[in-house]
Design a protein around this motif. Structure first.
Motif, short mmCIF file in Angstrom:
data_model
loop_
_atom_site.label_atom_id
_atom_site.label_comp_id
_atom_site.label_asym_id
_atom_site.label_seq_id
_atom_site.Cartn_x
_atom_site.Cartn_y
_atom_site.Cartn_z
N GLY A 1 0.68 -1.01 0.04
CA GLY A 1 -0.25 0.06 -0.18
C GLY A 1 0.90 1.24 -0.05
O GLY A 1 2.17 1.14 -0.21
N THR B 1 1.72 -13.19 -2.71
CA THR B 1 2.70 -13.69 -1.48
C THR B 1 2.21 -13.21 -0.29
O THR B 1 2.47 -12.21 0.05
CB THR B 1 4.20 -13.41 -1.78
OG1 THR B 1 4.49 -13.69 -3.01
CG2 THR B 1 5.09 -14.00 -0.68
N ARG C 1 -13.33 13.00 -6.76
CA ARG C 1 -12.11 12.24 -6.93
C ARG C 1 -11.39 12.43 -8.15
O ARG C 1 -10.28 12.87 -8.10
CB ARG C 1 -12.54 10.70 -6.83
CG ARG C 1 -12.85 9.98 -5.44
CD ARG C 1 -11.53 9.94 -4.65
NE ARG C 1 -11.65 9.39 -3.52
CZ ARG C 1 -11.83 9.99 -2.24
NH1 ARG C 1 -11.74 11.22 -2.30
NH2 ARG C 1 -11.82 9.27 -1.13
N ALA D 1 3.72 0.41 10.49
CA ALA D 1 3.40 1.70 9.83
C ALA D 1 2.10 1.72 9.14
O ALA D 1 1.79 0.59 8.82
CB ALA D 1 4.73 1.88 8.79
P1 RFL Z 1 -3.19 -0.56 2.73
O1 RFL Z 1 -3.36 0.41 1.82
O2 RFL Z 1 -4.36 -1.16 3.43
O3 RFL Z 1 -2.10 -1.56 2.20
C1 RFL Z 1 -1.75 -2.68 2.92
C2 RFL Z 1 -1.25 -3.84 1.98
O4 RFL Z 1 -1.01 -4.76 2.73
C3 RFL Z 1 -1.44 -6.18 2.06
N1 RFL Z 1 -1.64 -7.30 2.74
C4 RFL Z 1 -0.65 -8.09 2.99
N2 RFL Z 1 0.29 -8.59 2.27
C5 RFL Z 1 1.28 -9.56 2.53
N3 RFL Z 1 0.85 -10.60 3.53
C6 RFL Z 1 -0.37 -10.30 4.36
N4 RFL Z 1 -0.64 -10.90 5.34
C7 RFL Z 1 -1.00 -8.95 3.92
N5 RFL Z 1 -2.10 -8.53 4.64
C8 RFL Z 1 -2.39 -7.40 3.94
C9 RFL Z 1 -2.72 -5.62 1.60
O5 RFL Z 1 -3.09 -6.46 0.32
C10 RFL Z 1 -2.30 -4.36 0.97
O6 RFL Z 1 -1.89 -4.16 -0.54
O7 RFL Z 1 -2.19 -0.01 3.99
P2 RFL Z 1 -1.42 1.43 4.08
O8 RFL Z 1 0.03 1.36 3.23
O9 RFL Z 1 -0.89 1.23 5.56
O10 RFL Z 1 -2.13 2.61 3.71
C11 RFL Z 1 -3.21 3.23 4.51
C12 RFL Z 1 -4.34 3.65 3.71
O11 RFL Z 1 -4.43 2.67 2.40
C13 RFL Z 1 -5.63 3.91 4.40
O12 RFL Z 1 -5.08 4.61 5.73
C14 RFL Z 1 -6.48 5.02 3.70
O13 RFL Z 1 -7.14 4.48 2.52
C15 RFL Z 1 -7.56 5.46 4.54
N6 RFL Z 1 -8.51 6.57 3.96
C16 RFL Z 1 -7.91 7.83 3.62
N7 RFL Z 1 -7.11 8.56 4.17
C17 RFL Z 1 -6.46 9.58 3.62
O14 RFL Z 1 -5.49 9.80 4.14
N8 RFL Z 1 -7.34 10.52 2.94
C18 RFL Z 1 -8.45 9.88 2.34
O15 RFL Z 1 -9.09 10.82 1.48
C19 RFL Z 1 -8.97 8.69 2.83
N9 RFL Z 1 -10.15 8.09 2.36
C20 RFL Z 1 -9.72 6.01 3.52
C21 RFL Z 1 -10.65 6.84 2.49
C22 RFL Z 1 -10.12 4.52 3.63
C23 RFL Z 1 -11.22 4.25 3.13
N10 RFL Z 1 -11.61 2.88 3.63
C24 RFL Z 1 -10.72 1.86 3.53
C25 RFL Z 1 -12.85 2.70 4.46
C26 RFL Z 1 -11.89 6.48 2.15
C27 RFL Z 1 -12.05 5.08 2.49
C28 RFL Z 1 -13.58 4.66 1.77
#
Ligand code: RFL
Length: 413
Positions: free
Chosen positions: A22, A135, A234, A304
């Motif tokens: 991510g 993986t 978006r 993180a």
């Molecule tokens: P991610 O993006 O969830 O990526 C984690 C990755 O880990 C993988 N994974 C694994 N890989 C290997 N082994 C395992 N056991 C694993 N388990 C999981 C997953 O497949 C994935 O690819 O986490 P990261 O990098 O910490 O990033 C966090 C952000 O994605 C999240 O905080 C934001 O999307 C939150 N969020 C928003 N944040 C903002 O700053 N601005 C926004 O406008 C905003 N809008 C949102 C959002 C979250 C939303 N959701 C999820 C409810 C809007 C929505 C709808």
């Protein structure tokens, strides 16, 4: 990186094994690789999945500064756009806040998370970075036995399941858990190693992606007796909408027509103009819950992004914190691995937690601003909370000091 195989388990190694591709894992991987650190990213999903997963869109100025600093913001500057206005729609009329001109005068960049992830991945692969898709990390072992310096021979390891089902054991000096709330990093923390602080805001949202241009030139927050509704741009063709939703109700419970009618009603389209309707591309139900893991370290395992702390999306902070923490962790790991200087690793958790708690506090405030949710006070109903909500809005409407405070927190991490 080394590789060997006995009869059952494939063995591999890297100085830093990063779990998850991510925003957190990819920024970390890029910065480590650029600093000459031997690292690998292990990602459970496919490349296509991570590049198409629509989530965040609002990026804070500090996030853009970090991405700029490392040459990662070209796509964002080319295809994203700046945004500095939000609009609250209430029974007392409209309150528009040009937050870009308030507080410290900063704006958001709107750039869909899946496009940012695609840019980061392309950059990482262009550098020759190693990533294994399909993986899944199953467990992180021996994080507390190794010092990360490798001097005592003890090393943490990550057991994975390869696409063909074979187990692999990755040995590392450090493991970075960037694999989200339900990932292996959190799961591997032994009982008592960390504290987990969890809070349920008591609210559920239906998140929608609609194939239609934005209907407002602002982020729209509708506060209505029937519940909250939200509008967020978006791209020129896709808009995110939210509806406060009955907990436990499936996402497909309502037909599209009913959803648009409800959005029109709560957004007070009769007073402020109709919404531009379009096909609903995606629906998802999520409870507004949040949590913090404390500390963000267990031996040589560091957390993180969402793995460290989950924030309700009401204030759009999660992806921004993920990028900030990834940069801090990259600097600390680089100092430890190249100069044997572990001071940054020692302070990583405390420094991140200060940002995390501030973001959690504002997210909680924003959640209470947007929903008159009766909580566990047993005060005889929702009147008390609705009155508090009205008072918060009145203060935001009338106090310049309060508006400046809002603007600073809204765009900050
Ligand atoms: P991610 O993006 O969830 O990526 C984690 C990755 O880990 C993988 N994974 C694994 N890989 C290997 N082994 C395992 N056991 C694993 N388990 C999981 C997953 O497949 C994935 O690819 O986490 P990261 O990098 O910490 O990033 C966090 C952000 O994605 C999240 O905080 C934001 O999307 C939150 N969020 C928003 N944040 C903002 O700053 N601005 C926004 O406008 C905003 N809008 C949102 C959002 C979250 C939303 N959701 C999820 C409810 C809007 C929505 C709808």
């Amino acid at each position: 990186m080394t590789e060997s195989q006995n009869s059952r388990t494939l063995r591999r190694s890297a100085d830093v094994v990063v779990l998850g591709a991510g925003p957190a894992g990819l920024v970390l991987g890029i910065l480590l690789h650029s600093a000459g650190i031997d690292c690998v990213i292990l990602e459970r999903a496919s490349r296509n999945h991570v590049q198409t997963r629509a989530r965040a869109g609002f990026l804070a100025p500090n996030t853009v500064r970090i991405l700029d600093r490392h040459g990662l913001a070209d796509g964002l500057h080319r295809h994203g756009h700046r945004h500095g206005t939000c609009e609250f729609r209430t029974e007392d009329g409209r309150l528009r806040l040009d937050y870009g001109a308030l507080g410290q005068g900063q704006q958001h960049h709107v750039y869909p998370q899946q496009k940012l992830v695609t840019d980061l991945l392309t950059h990482y692969l262009g550098l020759g970075g190693r990533i294994h898709f399909h993986t899944e990390a199953l467990i992180v072992s021996d994080a507390d036995t190794g010092t990360g310096t490798g001097t005592d021979g003890a090393r943490p390891s990550v057991t994975t399941r390869e696409p063909d089902g074979r187990p692999t054991r990755w040995t590392a000096r450090y493991v970075a858990g960037c694999d989200g709330r339900y990932g292996a990093a959190r799961r591997s923390l032994p009982p008592g190693a960390v504290r987990r602080h969890h809070h349920d805001h008591g609210v559920t949202w239906l998140g929608l992606l609609a194939e239609t241009p934005p209907s407002l030139d602002a982020v729209g927050y509708a506060i209505h007796d029937r519940g909250f509704a939200g509008h967020m741009a978006r791209t020129p063709d896709v808009t995110r909408y939210y509806l406060q939703w009955q907990r436990g109700t499936p996402a497909d419970a309502w037909p599209e027509q009913q959803i648009w009618d409800e959005l029109d009603l709560r957004m007070r389209a009769a007073d402020h103009g109709p919404l531009r309707r379009g096909r609903l591309l995606e629906r998802g139900v999520f409870d507004l819950t949040c949590d913090v893991v404390e500390p963000l370290r267990h031996g040589s395992l560091f957390l993180a992004g969402d793995a460290a702390s989950l924030l309700a999306p009401a204030a759009a902070k999660g992806a921004n914190l993920a990028v900030l923490e990834a940069e801090m962790l990259a600097e600390a790991l680089t100092a430890a691995l190249t100069r044997n200087d572990t001071a940054g690793l020692d302070t990583y958790s405390d420094q991140c937690l200060a940002h995390i708690w501030r973001a959690q506090e504002f997210t909680g405030w924003m959640t209470r601003l947007l929903h008159a949710t009766p909580d566990r006070d047993h005060d005889g109903g929702s009147f008390f909370h609705a009155a508090l909500q009205r008072s918060r809005l009145a203060s935001l409407r009338t106090s310049r000091v309060h508006q400046d405070w809002f603007a600073e927190n809204y765009v900050g991490v």
